[in-house]
Design a protein around this motif. Structure first.
Motif, PDB file in Angstrom:
ATOM      1  N   ILE A 339      31.993  30.991  60.638  1.00  0.00           N
ATOM      2  CA  ILE A 339      33.253  30.790  61.358  1.00  0.00           C
ATOM      3  C   ILE A 339      34.376  31.534  60.631  1.00  0.00           C
ATOM      4  CG2 ILE A 339      34.995  29.088  62.041  1.00  0.00           C
ATOM      5  CD1 ILE A 339      32.524  28.867  63.740  1.00  0.00           C
ATOM      6  N   ILE A 340      34.444  31.362  59.318  1.00  0.00           N
ATOM      7  CA  ILE A 340      35.466  32.033  58.510  1.00  0.00           C
ATOM      8  C   ILE A 340      35.255  33.549  58.550  1.00  0.00           C
ATOM      9  CG2 ILE A 340      36.353  32.318  56.157  1.00  0.00           C
ATOM     10  CD1 ILE A 340      35.590  29.350  55.708  1.00  0.00           C
ATOM     11  N   PHE A 341      33.999  33.976  58.470  1.00  0.00           N
ATOM     12  CA  PHE A 341      33.679  35.402  58.526  1.00  0.00           C
ATOM     13  C   PHE A 341      34.126  36.008  59.862  1.00  0.00           C
ATOM     14  CE2 PHE A 341      30.476  38.654  59.772  1.00  0.00           C
ATOM     15  CZ  PHE A 341      30.793  39.624  58.840  1.00  0.00           C
ATOM     16  N   ALA A 342      33.816  35.335  60.972  1.00  0.00           N
ATOM     17  CA  ALA A 342      34.189  35.850  62.292  1.00  0.00           C
ATOM     18  C   ALA A 342      35.707  35.947  62.438  1.00  0.00           C
ATOM     19  CB  ALA A 342      33.609  34.958  63.389  1.00  0.00           C
ATOM     20  N   LYS A 530      43.844  48.204  78.923  1.00  0.00           N
ATOM     21  CA  LYS A 530      43.523  46.779  78.838  1.00  0.00           C
ATOM     22  C   LYS A 530      42.806  46.485  77.526  1.00  0.00           C
ATOM     23  CE  LYS A 530      45.045  45.450  82.886  1.00  0.00           C
ATOM     24  NZ  LYS A 530      46.190  44.527  82.996  1.00  0.00           N
ATOM     25  N   GLU A 531      43.057  45.316  76.985  1.00  0.00           N
ATOM     26  CA  GLU A 531      42.405  44.918  75.742  1.00  0.00           C
ATOM     27  C   GLU A 531      42.029  43.454  75.815  1.00  0.00           C
ATOM     28  OE1 GLU A 531      43.431  44.640  70.957  1.00  0.00           O
ATOM     29  OE2 GLU A 531      44.210  46.296  72.155  1.00  0.00           O
ATOM     30  N   VAL A 532      40.959  43.094  75.127  1.00  0.00           N
ATOM     31  CA  VAL A 532      40.573  41.698  75.032  1.00  0.00           C
ATOM     32  C   VAL A 532      40.319  41.374  73.562  1.00  0.00           C
ATOM     33  CG1 VAL A 532      38.117  42.194  75.421  1.00  0.00           C
ATOM     34  CG2 VAL A 532      38.999  39.907  75.865  1.00  0.00           C
ATOM     35  N   GLU A 533      40.816  40.239  73.143  1.00  0.00           N
ATOM     36  CA  GLU A 533      40.556  39.769  71.783  1.00  0.00           C
ATOM     37  C   GLU A 533      39.580  38.601  71.878  1.00  0.00           C
ATOM     38  OE1 GLU A 533      43.437  39.160  68.148  1.00  0.00           O
ATOM     39  OE2 GLU A 533      43.419  37.373  69.394  1.00  0.00           O
ATOM     40  N   ILE A 534      38.383  38.820  71.390  1.00  0.00           N
ATOM     41  CA  ILE A 534      37.327  37.813  71.483  1.00  0.00           C
ATOM     42  C   ILE A 534      37.652  36.665  70.534  1.00  0.00           C
ATOM     43  CG2 ILE A 534      34.856  37.394  71.211  1.00  0.00           C
ATOM     44  CD1 ILE A 534      34.437  40.389  71.696  1.00  0.00           C
ATOM     45  N   THR A 535      37.487  35.446  71.006  1.00  0.00           N
ATOM     46  CA  THR A 535      37.772  34.285  70.154  1.00  0.00           C
ATOM     47  C   THR A 535      36.696  34.135  69.086  1.00  0.00           C
ATOM     48  OG1 THR A 535      36.572  32.806  71.644  1.00  0.00           O
ATOM     49  CG2 THR A 535      38.944  33.045  72.020  1.00  0.00           C
ATOM     50  N   VAL A 536      37.062  33.473  68.014  1.00  0.00           N
ATOM     51  CA  VAL A 536      36.109  33.185  66.934  1.00  0.00           C
ATOM     52  C   VAL A 536      34.943  32.360  67.470  1.00  0.00           C
ATOM     53  CG1 VAL A 536      35.823  31.945  64.743  1.00  0.00           C
ATOM     54  CG2 VAL A 536      37.899  33.300  65.159  1.00  0.00           C
ATOM     55  N   LEU A 584      24.088  41.143  57.971  1.00  0.00           N
ATOM     56  CA  LEU A 584      25.490  40.876  57.612  1.00  0.00           C
ATOM     57  C   LEU A 584      25.811  41.451  56.236  1.00  0.00           C
ATOM     58  CD1 LEU A 584      25.947  37.190  58.865  1.00  0.00           C
ATOM     59  CD2 LEU A 584      26.766  39.284  59.933  1.00  0.00           C
ATOM     60  N   ALA A 585      24.869  41.331  55.294  1.00  0.00           N
ATOM     61  CA  ALA A 585      25.086  41.898  53.956  1.00  0.00           C
ATOM     62  C   ALA A 585      25.228  43.413  54.034  1.00  0.00           C
ATOM     63  CB  ALA A 585      23.925  41.516  53.040  1.00  0.00           C
ATOM     64  N   TRP A 586      24.405  44.029  54.867  1.00  0.00           N
ATOM     65  CA  TRP A 586      24.456  45.480  55.047  1.00  0.00           C
ATOM     66  C   TRP A 586      25.771  45.893  55.724  1.00  0.00           C
ATOM     67  CZ3 TRP A 586      20.596  48.649  58.585  1.00  0.00           C
ATOM     68  CH2 TRP A 586      20.809  50.011  58.369  1.00  0.00           C
ATOM     69  N   GLY A 587      26.100  45.206  56.801  1.00  0.00           N
ATOM     70  CA  GLY A 587      27.297  45.562  57.562  1.00  0.00           C
ATOM     71  C   GLY A 587      28.591  45.388  56.779  1.00  0.00           C
ATOM     72  N   GLU A 659      34.739  32.462  49.998  1.00  0.00           N
ATOM     73  CA  GLU A 659      35.902  33.152  49.436  1.00  0.00           C
ATOM     74  C   GLU A 659      35.774  33.349  47.932  1.00  0.00           C
ATOM     75  OE1 GLU A 659      39.675  31.536  50.496  1.00  0.00           O
ATOM     76  OE2 GLU A 659      39.538  32.194  52.566  1.00  0.00           O
ATOM     77  N   ASN A 660      35.246  32.345  47.243  1.00  0.00           N
ATOM     78  CA  ASN A 660      35.089  32.448  45.786  1.00  0.00           C
ATOM     79  C   ASN A 660      34.124  33.569  45.418  1.00  0.00           C
ATOM     80  OD1 ASN A 660      36.800  30.247  45.461  1.00  0.00           O
ATOM     81  ND2 ASN A 660      35.123  28.770  45.439  1.00  0.00           N
ATOM     82  N   ILE A 661      32.981  33.620  46.114  1.00  0.00           N
ATOM     83  CA  ILE A 661      31.984  34.656  45.825  1.00  0.00           C
ATOM     84  C   ILE A 661      32.506  36.031  46.242  1.00  0.00           C
ATOM     85  CG2 ILE A 661      29.668  35.504  46.428  1.00  0.00           C
ATOM     86  CD1 ILE A 661      28.791  32.569  46.614  1.00  0.00           C
ATOM     87  N   THR A 662      33.232  36.083  47.367  1.00  0.00           N
ATOM     88  CA  THR A 662      33.794  37.365  47.820  1.00  0.00           C
ATOM     89  C   THR A 662      34.800  37.905  46.816  1.00  0.00           C
ATOM     90  OG1 THR A 662      33.476  36.773  50.151  1.00  0.00           O
ATOM     91  CG2 THR A 662      35.069  38.503  49.677  1.00  0.00           C
TER      92      THR A 662
END
Length: 700
Positions: A339-342, A530-536, A584-587, A659-662
């Motif tokens: 959730i935090i990542f998204a 036009k633009e759309v912002e996808i929700t978390v 996700l680690a790769w991206g 966040e701590n590990i990041t």
């Protein structure tokens, strides 16, 4: 006429799609309960960790505290159903237990919508208690319904679990959208509204069920185990000794104590286990380790008192339970770290043809299943309106509400405009360990801090112009000056503040005695496509979608001659899930501050996580019933849910370290942990295949 129809003539005369109409009443009841549960679940960590002054203000808790609270909530959700099932069996019956649970959960959602600390804790407590009554008993009603039609039970549960996923899908979609676009109270409140309507429709459908769901006359003790299996397993009674009971009390006290103490020590700084503190280890972890040793001694000593086949099967059960903890520890990152990542690290904005493509896909993804479920509602009403009109009318009202919200959401996304805005920012060199932080190419890395409306620029400040896109439903003119504010916790996504929101933001900053309101004055520099912002929360619906899309494939695979063994299924589940985290680690490897990851990585991660779930999750409960004798089913189900509860708690605790590990290492390192651990243990359980098969003594 079948035995089942003789026992319940009225009930089985009203059929929908080949099943009793009552099944679809339960389908919709569970759908609205899952709607409310997952709708709230996808919001909680996001709300708690969102900046206190922002586009959609939260409480600005650190992720460690937020996930600690969520983990305890998720853990207790798997423990209270054990008590709820006992109460229903002995006192209330299943029907009343479902109603009681629904009402308590409705009050819980209402309490959370008030957005105060007291109401939040009260709300979560009510949801835990309510789920304890609701969760075990609605499935018990289905089991009782099909007691005389066992050949139809698998199909009934398949339909029922479609309701589970449909509710999760629409709950996360709509509650999440309202919460992120309008405000958190709308999301929490909507979950409560549909929980209440689901309760009403279930209660008004009671005439359809007759005596089904009342206090059962046959208890679990009266269920007979086949005589040949009793002889094979040497199933002799193994009563709990006084020592067993003492150990159970100690382990239970420590487990519940930890569940309560963990968030309490982090949020309120009240630590019940401070007395056990060691130089480098928290007191609560010392106590938990002791409790774990007590629990393991209890389990192993009891198993060793059994004989032969049963003892071996119980050890096989414990092995599966251990790997279940590991699976859910990783999978449930979807409710915390993902959730935090998204929100903070994924680029969720699409413009031009990409925005149109998303709107087309999202419209189909939403409208098609809603049309199918509405058709089922029509069939149900056609068959049962004369018998339960009130229930049908209530259901119709809920679906009208869902259709209105869905059309509003889709229309809003189709009519969102994209604007480029320019604003002033202070450019600063990033320093790490006293040295300039450089890119891989050796270039200096800079940070950019927006100049807020109440900030006085200093002569030493290096002021530069920055440009960013915003997606809004409002119509702005070129050159117009508008107030904007950050939408995430990394100051990279902004949203427009309406006059009312601007006033509230300034007032909140004043009340909190903040030095700045964080409002940025920006100029409309370009009007784009036009633009759309996808929700978390949108990304969380992918799990339900992928389950519906791939469940039939896995079902056919497991029914074929290529059906793998239980250990291979578990191993594949862990490894495939590890692949998702590996993506996700790769991206996220090598990304710089302020740069966001493509959403494609997160979409594929959810795909692999779901495939992993379909490999391992469905077989767990099946093996509980296969490996243990009937008289121990209730206890072992409790043990199994305890394993899931522990997995959920560990998931939240570890997820809170994102966040701590990041900050200490990198975002990629965080996801690499969840790549390596499941993969390694997946290979381990596959390698244990021969041993486990031997312990199961022919159980397939």
């Amino acid at each position: 006429m079948t035995v089942g129809t003789q026992k319940n003539p009225d009930f089985f005369d009203t059929k929908v799609l080949g099943h009793p109409a009552g099944l679809f009443v339960l389908f919709f009841t569970e759908m609205w309960e899952r709607f409310s549960f997952y709708g709230m679940r996808v919001l909680l960590v996001n709300f708690l960790t969102m900046a206190i002054i922002s586009y959609n203000p939260g409480w600005e808790w650190v992720p460690e505290n937020a996930t600690s609270l969520f983990g305890t909530y998720a853990m207790l959700l798997y423990i209270t159903p054990i008590l709820g099932g006992i109460i229903a069996d002995k006192f209330t019956g299943y029907n009343w237990a479902v109603v009681i649970g629904s009402i308590i959960m409705t009050l819980g959602h209402a309490s959370m919508s008030l957005e105060t600390e007291a109401s939040l804790f009260v709300g979560l407590g009510l949801l835990i208690v309510g789920t304890g009554f609701f969760k075990p008993n609605i499935t018990s009603i289905i089991s009782e319904m099909y007691k005389y039609l066992p050949n139809k039970k698998d199909g009934a549960f398949t339909i029922f679990y479609m309701g589970v996923n449909a509710g999760a899908f629409f709950g996360m979609l709509l509650c999440g959208y309202l919460a992120e676009k309008l405000g958190w109270a709308y999301g929490f409140g909507l979950a409560g509204v549909f929980m209440l309507l689901g309760t009403i429709q279930f209660w008004l459908a009671k005439p359809l069920f007759g005596s089904i769901g009342e206090v059962p006359k046959i208890t679990l003790k009266e269920v007979e185990q086949p005589q040949e299996d009793i002889k094979k397993t040497n199933d002799k009674p193994n009563p709990f000794t006084t020592l067993d009971k003492i150990l159970i009390a100690i382990a239970s006290f420590i487990g519940l104590g930890y569940a309560i103490n963990d968030p309490m020590s982090k949020i309120a700084n009240i630590d019940m286990f401070a007395w056990a503190q060691l130089p480098s280890v928290s007191g609560q972890y010392v106590v938990v380790l002791f409790g774990l040793l007590v629990f393991l001694f209890l389990v192993i000593s009891r198993i060793l008192r059994y004989e032969g086949v049963l003892r071996d099967r119980m050890f096989a059960f414990i092995i599966f339970a251990f790997f279940t903890v590991l699976f859910w520890m990783s999978f449930e990152q979807g409710a915390s770290s993902l959730i935090i990542f998204a929100r903070d690290y994924v680029d969720r904005s699409l413009s031009g043809s990409a925005a149109i493509a998303f709107n087309v896909i999202n419209t189909a993804l939403t409208v098609i299943p809603l049309l199918i479920i509405t058709y089922v509602l029509f069939l149900l009403g056609k068959r049962t309106f004369n018998k339960i009109p009130g229930s049908n009318i209530t259901l119709a009202i809920t679906f009208i509400g869902v259709w209105i919200l869905t059309v509003w959401m889709l229309n809003r996304d189709w009519n969102t405009n994209s604007y480029e805005v320019s604003y002033k920012s202070i450019k600063t060199k990033v320093v790490e360990n006293g040295k300039p932080k450089l890119t891989e190419n050796g270039k200096q890395i800079y940070s950019y801090t927006p100049i807020y409306e109440d900030y006085k620029v200093k002569p030493s400040d290096l002021v530069v112009e920055r440009k960013v896109n915003i997606a809004e439903t409002f119509n702005f003119r070129l050159g117009e000056i508008i107030p904007i504010i950050t939408k995430d916790n990394v100051n990279s996504t902004f949203g427009y503040l309406t006059p009312a929101k601007l006033k509230d933001t300034r007032l909140k900053a004043e009340q909190l005695d903040k030095k700045t309101s964080k409002v940025v004055m920006a100029e409309i520099s370009d009007i784009k496509d036009k633009e759309v912002e996808i929700t978390v929360s949108w990304f969380s619906i992918l799990n339900s979608f992928f389950i519906i899309a791939f469940a039939s494939f896995f079902s056919k695979w497991f029914d074929s001659k290529y059906n793998p063994s239980a250990t291979v299924k578990y191993g594949l589940g862990l490894i495939v899930m590890g692949v998702g985290f590996g993506l996700l680690a790769w991206g996220s490897s090598g990304i710089q501050d302020g740069v966001k990851v493509s959403m494609v990585w997160l979409i594929f991660a959810y795909l692999f996580h779901t495939l992993g779930e379909l490999c391992s999750s469905p077989i767990g409960l099946s093996y509980v019933s296969k490996l243990v004798p009937a008289r121990m089913i209730a206890l072992m189900f409790g043990m199994w849910y305890l394993a899931i509860a522990i997995g959920n708690k560990l998931a939240a605790v570890l997820g809170g370290e994102i966040e701590n590990i990041t900050q200490e290492y990198s975002l990629s390192t965080f996801f690499l942990i969840f790549t390596v651990v499941p993969t390694v243990f997946g290979l381990i359980i596959i390698s244990l295949g021969k041993l486990v098969n031997k312990l199961m003594h022919g159980v397939k």
